[in-house]
Design an enzyme around this catalytic site. Structure first.
Site, PDB file in Angstrom:
ATOM      1  N   GLY A 228      -3.134   3.734  -3.087  1.00 32.81           N
ATOM      2  CA  GLY A 228      -2.952   2.580  -3.952  1.00 32.81           C
ATOM      3  C   GLY A 228      -2.739   1.318  -3.141  1.00 32.81           C
TER       4      GLY A 228
ATOM      5  N   GLY B  35       0.826  -1.198   0.000  1.00 34.15           N
ATOM      6  CA  GLY B  35       0.000   0.000   0.000  1.00 34.15           C
ATOM      7  C   GLY B  35       0.858   1.244   0.000  1.00 34.15           C
ATOM      8  N   ASP B  36       0.369   2.282  -0.643  1.00 36.65           N
ATOM      9  CA  ASP B  36       1.055   3.569  -0.606  1.00 36.65           C
ATOM     10  C   ASP B  36       0.050   4.661  -0.922  1.00 36.65           C
ATOM     11  OD1 ASP B  36       3.063   5.679  -0.709  1.00 36.65           O
ATOM     12  OD2 ASP B  36       4.502   4.062  -1.029  1.00 36.65           O
ATOM     13  N   GLN B  37       0.461   5.886  -0.635  1.00 36.96           N
ATOM     14  CA  GLN B  37      -0.436   7.030  -0.817  1.00 36.96           C
ATOM     15  C   GLN B  37       0.347   8.205  -1.382  1.00 36.96           C
ATOM     16  OE1 GLN B  37      -2.149   8.969   2.793  1.00 36.96           O
ATOM     17  NE2 GLN B  37      -4.106   8.366   1.908  1.00 36.96           N
TER      18      GLN B  37
END
Length: 198
Positions: A111, A74-76
């Site tokens: 994401g 996950g990432d932002q």
């Protein structure tokens, strides 16, 4: 359901809490990814794609060293005023950023990607538009004093689950997306792949 473990390839406390609160069993392995190299291939107009690409890179990195395991990355990313915004290096930079955002909107892109045996089997992204209210300098000073250096771990210099909720007039989008993971979609994909019960 598969008996293979699920690994979260993220150091984010918020992502861990979301999965724990949803009753998902998992382990944590932080991915060793050169985020700067990934970001160098993207401009601000592709901030949503970048969040998805970073999530996939993290999932792949851990998946390649843990055969058989399901790996969730996950990432932002944050897009504001035509630029990609990174985490503030210090509280002075956080203050300047929040001052610039005052009274204006920005977008948070969260994401996620699911990988196994060195292959990404699914990836996706969700976006929330954050409308920052026209807060006073006094509120900003009190906010920074109360939250302290914990803000430096957040891309927008705020945590919506805390005092940061008072920075906003309105949010268009999903609460979990703001926290850093498109949780509903992730849970659906975990069910589809037999990682959790359908």
């Amino acid at each position: 359901m598969t008996h293979a473990p699920l690994i979260l390839a993220s150091a984010s406390a918020a992502r861990r809490a979301m999965l724990e609160n949803a009753g998902v069993a998992f382990q944590v392995q932080v991915a060793d990814v050169d985020e700067g190299a990934v970001k160098a291939r993207f401009d601000a107009a592709r901030a949503a794609e970048l969040a998805q690409e970073l999530a996939a890179a993290k999932a792949l990195a851990v998946s390649e060293r843990t055969p058989g395991a399901w790996v969730l990355g996950g990432d932002q990313t944050l897009a504001f005023d035509g630029a990609l915004i990174s985490k503030a290096p210090d509280l002075g930079a956080a203050r300047a950023r929040l001052s610039a955002m005052r009274g204006r909107p920005h977008q948070l892109h969260s994401g996620a990607a699911l990988a196994r045996d060195g292959r990404v089997l699914w990836s996706g992204v969700d976006t929330a538009t954050m409308q920052v209210r026209d807060f006073s300098d006094g509120f900003l000073d009190a906010y920074l004093a109360a939250e302290g250096t914990a803000l430096l771990a957040c891309v927008g210099s705020y945590r919506l689950e805390g005092l940061g909720s008072q920075l906003f007039d309105r949010i268009d989008g999903d609460y979990f997306t703001v926290l850093g993971l498109p949780l509903w979609t992730v849970l659906d994909q975990l069910r589809r792949h037999g990682v959790i019960a359908a």
